[in-house]
Scaffold this motif. Structure first.
Motif, short mmCIF file in Angstrom:
data_model
loop_
_atom_site.label_atom_id
_atom_site.label_comp_id
_atom_site.label_asym_id
_atom_site.label_seq_id
_atom_site.Cartn_x
_atom_site.Cartn_y
_atom_site.Cartn_z
N PHE A 90 -8.89 -32.38 -19.22
CA PHE A 90 -9.87 -33.45 -19.07
C PHE A 90 -10.07 -34.20 -20.39
N THR A 93 -7.13 -36.34 -21.11
CA THR A 93 -7.18 -37.53 -20.26
C THR A 93 -8.06 -38.60 -20.89
N TYR A 136 -13.98 -42.38 -14.01
CA TYR A 136 -12.92 -41.39 -13.83
C TYR A 136 -13.30 -40.37 -12.76
N LEU A 137 -14.52 -39.87 -12.83
CA LEU A 137 -14.96 -38.85 -11.86
C LEU A 137 -15.02 -39.43 -10.45
N GLN A 140 -11.46 -39.68 -9.15
CA GLN A 140 -10.96 -38.36 -8.75
C GLN A 140 -11.59 -37.90 -7.44
N THR A 143 -10.15 -40.05 -4.50
CA THR A 143 -8.75 -39.67 -4.27
C THR A 143 -8.68 -38.32 -3.57
N PHE A 144 -9.52 -37.38 -4.01
CA PHE A 144 -9.56 -36.05 -3.39
C PHE A 144 -9.97 -36.15 -1.92
N GLN A 158 -4.52 -43.15 -4.91
CA GLN A 158 -4.39 -42.91 -6.35
C GLN A 158 -3.82 -44.15 -7.04
#
Length: 242
Positions: A90, A93, A136-137, A140, A143-144, A158
């Motif tokens: 993380f 990133t 960013y969170l 994520q 996308t999840f 993504q």
């Protein structure tokens, strides 16, 4: 009039022209993630060889199992530290995001950044940190959630959300930065990537041969490849919006 977007060759040529006589600065800017990737590849090779030797010399099955478990643990740890997951991944990133932000500014202004390592950690400044983290969170998370349907929708999303952090950077740099909506950053990224997901996929794929060569050099080739790739991805976003 329909906008003309640059080809892969044109994007890469733009980066090569930018880095002409400036490769030293480019390498220093990307030094932290590059060194971690070099170290990861080197240690994976060393521990891989160690595991093979241990397996060949193991006196019993339990010894072989211990060797395999030790090697697997090392691979998992290195994968997390080099960006594969966990706290280390993380942080890397966030550092890479700061490098992408700086590369975008460099491409736009054509002015070499002052203080390579300081610019690599630019995301950790008060101006960018919270917004980058939340954007960013959210990317994520979304996308999840799409990936829960099937793998393919997750991959598509993504790519759709891939420009959200750049969009946030531009919003944070704008005069009315107090009105930033992190959801809007994701929405704008999705809009920007309509018709361009395949372009980005092929652009990423075009570096595959260089990735293989860099790995064969025990990661040393990443000293030049990582700056080249990061700036090219920043140039891709610049081509979309400028």
């Amino acid at each position: 009039m329909e906008k003309h977007y640059k080809t892969r060759a044109e994007l890469k040529r733009e980066v090569k022209d930018l880095y002409r006589s400036n490769w030293g600065m480019a390498i220093k800017l990307n030094l932290v993630p590059t060194l971690i990737s070099v170290l990861a590849i080197f240690l994976i090779v060393i521990f891989g060889l160690f595991s093979l030797i241990s397996l060949s010399m193991a006196p019993d099955i339990m010894g072989s199992a211990d060797s395999i478990f030790a090697a697997f643990s090392v691979f998992t740890l290195l994968g997390s530290a080099s960006g594969g997951g966990g706290l280390g991944g993380f942080i890397i990133t966030l550092i890479v995001t700061g490098i992408l932000y700086t590369s975008l500014d460099w491409l736009r202004t054509q002015q070499k950044p002052d203080g390579a390592l300081r610019n690599a950690f630019t995301v950790f400044s008060g101006k960018y940190f919270l917004g980058t983290l939340l954007t960013y969170l959210l990317v994520q998370l979304f996308t999840f959630l799409w990936s829960l349907l099937f793998i393919i929708p997750g991959i598509i999303k993504q790519y759709a959300y891939s420009q959200a952090l750049y969009v946030f950077k531009d919003a944070a740099d704008a005069p009315d930065q107090n009105n930033i909506s992190y959801f809007d950053c994701i929405t704008k990224s999705r809009q920007l990537m309509v018709g361009h997901k395949w372009r980005l996929f092929v652009l990423q794929l075009s570096f595959l041969g260089w990735d293989i060569l860099a790995s064969l050099s025990f990661g040393i080739g990443n000293l030049w490849l990582t700056p080249y790739k990061n700036a090219t991805y920043a140039a891709f976003y610049k081509d979309l919006v400028d």
